[in-house]
Scaffold this active site. Structure first.
Site, short mmCIF file in Angstrom:
data_model
loop_
_atom_site.label_atom_id
_atom_site.label_comp_id
_atom_site.label_asym_id
_atom_site.label_seq_id
_atom_site.Cartn_x
_atom_site.Cartn_y
_atom_site.Cartn_z
N GLU A 464 6.36 5.19 1.30
CA GLU A 464 5.14 5.08 0.51
C GLU A 464 5.08 6.31 -0.40
O GLU A 464 5.60 6.30 -1.48
CB GLU A 464 3.92 4.95 1.42
CG GLU A 464 2.69 4.50 0.66
CD GLU A 464 1.68 3.75 1.51
OE1 GLU A 464 1.77 3.78 2.73
OE2 GLU A 464 0.76 3.15 0.91
N GLU A 736 -3.49 10.30 9.58
CA GLU A 736 -4.09 9.14 8.92
C GLU A 736 -5.12 8.48 9.84
O GLU A 736 -6.17 8.04 9.40
CB GLU A 736 -2.99 8.13 8.57
CG GLU A 736 -3.47 6.87 7.88
CD GLU A 736 -2.32 5.99 7.45
OE1 GLU A 736 -1.24 6.07 8.06
OE2 GLU A 736 -2.50 5.22 6.48
C1 BGC Z 1 -2.39 4.58 2.11
C2 BGC Z 1 -3.78 5.10 1.98
C3 BGC Z 1 -4.43 4.34 0.88
C4 BGC Z 1 -4.55 2.97 1.42
C5 BGC Z 1 -5.35 2.05 0.60
C6 BGC Z 1 -2.47 3.19 2.56
O1 BGC Z 1 -1.24 2.60 2.75
O2 BGC Z 1 -1.60 5.36 2.94
O3 BGC Z 1 -4.04 6.34 2.26
O4 BGC Z 1 -5.55 4.84 0.33
O5 BGC Z 1 -3.28 2.42 1.71
O6 BGC Z 1 -5.20 0.78 0.97
#
Ligand code: BGC
Length: 888
Positions: A464, A736
């Site tokens: 990501e 997270e």
């Molecule tokens: C990210 C986030 C992001 C979110 C929104 C995730 O995969 O890691 O931090 O804001 O998606 O959907």
């Protein structure tokens, strides 16, 4: 009266001013003086140009000292001059001239470039990682070189060498931008590297963001499928003649030891294929092949407005162990972003493999959270001596590395973690008497370091690593306190504006690399909140003006989505993403109505847009947006607020939004909402019950409605979910998800696809630590006026916030003495004033610059977390089952 002294003269947001990309760089400086209450009455610039001589502006009567307009003729490409400033205080005292700042413009016009983009001429399978191309050109300088400049960039990520010497120390240059809109080019002074006679320039290029796999679909070639370099070396010889060596058809290329490299995949290096001496004269390149031209618009080239990415720290392992399955595991003691450098001796052909992970499970590397990012480096030994190597064109998010294939015994000194991120100047610090809170703050700092690799990202480790708008939208105030990130955010905001759709829709990630897109509140609002934060924290009105159309387009889109009733309803929203009280694994299962949240966010953006319009002189817009905000507030109140201050979503985020964004009509409503928020926080046993949107706001909302004790209670909670739970688990970054490690110390395999251990968003509480616990906040944009208002509590004995503001160092600290008296100390920078509110008092008084100290009698607020009835269970009158997800 002491003599003022001018220090730290800077241009734009840059400390390094070789190759600036603007002809009119704005200038800022600090004044140091022992005179209390010092204010600047005037300044004067002196600009020394070797050709044009010395130009003095004469005294300019102004108190401005931050981002002051360029004082003379715009710089031409390559023009170099020394700028100095002197100041006069309002007491008449005059400073000497400051030390000069040398500013040199880069190539500012497309026509300055004789170079063309060139890349390898051979066929490649662009659907998989390819060996990195090495490009070289030998040339002869017909005289002694008195000045040499190298202007360089690439489609891909590059390193450049001259005569066998690496030029500069940038990593992963030119970083990641929306390359079709802006491509950074850097300028290096290579006068010492180029000699009379034969010389060579060599460039090696990796896929990087340009054509490597990007985003979780691992799609390649997002910007193009040909790597290329653009390089122009300009020499001034002793006889006054000049010479340019630029990338063109005369360059040749080959492949070498970097067999493959990818940001997610890692790098494979075969040292047996080393091209010893490839960038020095005399190397036999007869087998190399001609380069081909690659088209890329030169109009996209931009000089830097942010620092480059660099290695900023080197860490040795704290431990090397053998895992239950017999593997060698190295612990660097810190979850970090970068690469491992190894120093090894062994036989040619020996292959060492390094795998990386943030955490261990059952004593083994836990790579599932990385999803499809292989994060694996391979090194094949050349043999016959000591070899030191680190990968160049990749980075990993890791604390642990698994090493296999090592010849002999692996020792701690054989490995070094190179910490990599944008080389921003650290500006802010916080400390207090509770070491757990200090570790939390340190984790926020590391979260920022790992996620400011060129752009602000959500996470640095899995497949990501994207510029998620919502994440930086909530984290920007904290980021702007910790480091001077103005230039980095400015670069990123330019991309945001460039990639914004015609209808105003803001991509979810910038640079845009996802296939789908819908307007989403808070995430899209980053178009408004981030520029407003940069203005507030760095005083950059120019940036506000540059971003204004982008801000406006987003808010107009919100208004269009809301329609006549001014309520934004029914659209897709991320809303209070990752509310931990929702169903586990479902980030969309949230307690706060997404429609309520979307309208609240829209009103906040209307406020910020109105303020920006005023600031840049768009008064008609300001009037219109203020009026619409008023109507939207009424609509919000009608739809979502009861007359006595309850909200339609009886959830903490809803109250936090209503309080923080001033959506309540009366003091009574506001105070009732604050009480309800405090009660809900207690009902959740002071554990976190808010997601991405509510968590950064809740402590302020509680503080502002008289419940700072509850805010401290949340801060000091260490049962899951809470800020201190990860700290108790040994975290060294912000996670997270709160429950990423379960009570039994295991990685939570539930929802492992979203289990980043380095996600800064929920670390946004650090901003509250700085402003409320430490007590140092901006009262006017750019810190021209400060607010010193610490609110001690939580049983803390002392706390301190420090910040290098645009005007100079500032601080606020307090400590409780043995006699119950509380001492507050503050440092107010010259040329600013501060509003002071002492703990337990309500009156506001003003002070000028200098050191201050006050002693007040202080009755600490009852600490919510130290009250056993709150800590161990819900208070009787609010009894309800505890929220799910707590520690067993
Ligand atoms: C990210 C986030 C992001 C979110 C929104 C995730 O995969 O890691 O931090 O804001 O998606 O959907």
């Amino acid at each position: 009266m002491s003599t003022p002294h001018v220090s730290r003269l800077t241009a734009e947001h840059l400390v390094e001013t070789l190759g600036v990309g603007t002809s009119i760089p704005r200038l800022s400086w600090w004044t140091e003086t022992a005179t209390p209450g010092w204010m600047q009455a005037a300044y004067e610039f002196q600009v020394t140009d070797p050709d044009a001589g010395v130009h003095r502006t004469g005294l300019i009567r102004s108190s401005d000292s931050v981002l002051v307009p360029w004082p003379t003729q715009p710089l031409r490409s390559r023009q170099r001059c020394d700028v100095a400033v002197r100041v006069v205080g309002d007491d008449g005292g005059e400073s000497e001239w400051s030390a000069p700042l040398t500013v040199e413009a880069g190539l500012l016009d497309v026509d300055d470039w004789q170079a063309i983009f060139v890349g390898p001429g051979w066929d490649e399978d662009v659907e998989s990682a390819q060996p990195c191309p090495y490009l070289r050109r030998q040339f002869t300088a017909g005289g002694r070189v008195v000045r040499a400049r190298l202007y360089v960039t690439a489609l891909g990520v590059y390193e450049v060498e001259v005569n066998g010497r690496r030029i500069g120390d940038h990593v992963l240059a030119p970083g990641w931008t929306s390359y079709h809109h802006q491509l950074r080019s850097d300028t290096f002074d290579v006068t010492d590297a180029v000699h009379e006679g034969d010389n060579v320039i060599g460039i090696v290029i990796g896929d990087g963001w340009y054509r490597g796999a990007l985003a979780d679909d691992l799609r390649r070639n997002r910007y193009g499928d040909r790597l290329a370099a653009l390089c122009q070396l300009e020499l001034l010889l002793v006889d006054g003649s000049s010479m340019i060596v630029a990338t063109d058809d005369r360059w040749v290329a080959t492949t070498g030891p970097i067999r493959a490299s990818g940001l997610y995949e890692g790098e494979a290096y075969d040292a047996r294929a080393d091209l010893a001496g490839w960038s020095a004269p005399g190397f036999d390149d007869s087998a190399w092949t001609p380069v081909t031209r690659v088209h890329h618009e030169l109009a996209t080239l931009r000089g830097p407005i942010a620092p480059p990415i660099r290695v900023t720290e080197r860490l040795h392992p704290i431990e090397i162990t053998t895992s239950p399955s017999g593997r060698t595991i190295v612990d660097f003691g810190q979850n970090l972003v970068g690469v491992v450098e190894l120093t090894v001796r062994g036989n040619a052909g020996t292959e060492i493999t390094l795998r990386h992970a943030e955490v261990l499970q059952d004593g083994e590397l836990c790579t599932e959270p990385l999803r499809n990012a292989e994060a694996t480096d391979h090194y094949v030994l050349r043999g016959g001596g000591t070899e030191t190597w680190h990968p160049r064109f990749t980075f990993h998010g890791f604390r642990y590395a698994e090493v296999s294939g090592w010849p002999g015994d692996l020792a701690v000194d054989d490995l070094t973690a190179l910490v990599v991120h944008t080389d921003m100047r650290r500006t802010g610090w916080f400390e207090c008497s509770d070491d757990r809170v200090n570790r939390l703050h340190e984790n926020v700092v590391w979260g920022m370091r790992g996620n400011f690799v060129g752009i602000p990202t959500d996470c640095p480790q899995r497949d990501e690593r994207l510029g998620w708008t919502g994440d930086i939208g909530v984290f920007a105030p904290t980021a702007s306190y910790l480091y001077d990130c103005a230039g980095l955010l400015q670069t990123w905001l330019r991309d945001l504006a460039a990639e914004q759709r015609d209808d105003g829709t803001v991509p979810w990630v910038v640079p845009d690399s996802l296939e789908w897109l819908l307007p989403a509140a808070v995430w899209g609002d980053a178009a408004v909140t981030v520029p407003s934060t940069v203005h507030q924290c760095f005083g950059d009105v120019g940036l506000l003006a540059d971003q204004y159309e982008s801000m406006r387009a987003w808010v107009e889109l919100e208004l269009a989505r809301a329609g006549d009733d001014l309520l934004w309803t029914g659209d897709f929203q991320f809303a209070d993403w990752l509310d931990p009280t929702g169903a586990h694994g479902d980030a969309f299962d949230q307690r706060t109505d997404p429609d309520l949240l979307a309208t609240a966010a829209m009103i906040h953006s209307l406020d910020l847009l109105g303020a920006a319009a005023t600031r840049i002189g768009r008064h008609d817009d300001a009037t219109r947006y203020r009026a619409v905000a008023r109507d939207a507030r009424a609509a919000f109140a009608h739809e979502y607020v009861t007359p006595s201050g309850r909200l339609a979503s009886d959830a903490q985020t809803a109250y936090a939004l209503a309080i923080a964004f001033r959506l309540l009509h009366s003091d009574i409503q506001r105070s009732r909402a604050g009480e309800r928020l405090a009660a809900l926080a207690h009902r959740s046993q002071l554990k976190i019950a808010t997601g991405f949107v509510g968590t950064p706001l809740i402590c302020d909302a509680l503080t502002d409605t008289g419940h700072v004790d509850v805010a401290y209670g949340l801060l000091l909670q260490d049962a899951c979910p809470s800020w201190l739970y990860p700290v108790a688990c040994g975290a060294t970054t912000i996670w997270e998800r709160w429950d990423a490690i379960t009570a039994d110390g295991r990685v939570n395999e539930d929802g492992i696809g979203m289990l980043s251990f380095n996600h800064y968003a929920l670390g946004a509480v650090a901003d509250w630590l700085h402003r409320v616990v430490g007590g140092l906040a901006p009262a006017e944009p750019g810190w021209r006026r400060l607010r010193i208002a610490p609110q001690p509590g939580g049983g803390l004995e002392w706390a301190s916030s420090r910040l290098d503001t645009p005007y100079g160092p500032a601080s606020s600290s307090w400590e409780i003495g043995g006699d119950g008296a509380l001492v507050v100390r503050a440092l107010v920078p010259p040329n600013t004033t501060a509003d002071v509110v002492l703990p337990g008092r309500t009156e506001v008084f003003e002070v000028g610059s200098g050191d201050h100290e006050w002693t007040v009698g202080f009755d600490p607020p009852e600490s919510a977390s130290s009250d056993r009835s709150w800590r161990d269970g819900v208070p009787e009158h609010e009894a309800e089952q505890p929220a799910s997800g707590e520690r067993g």
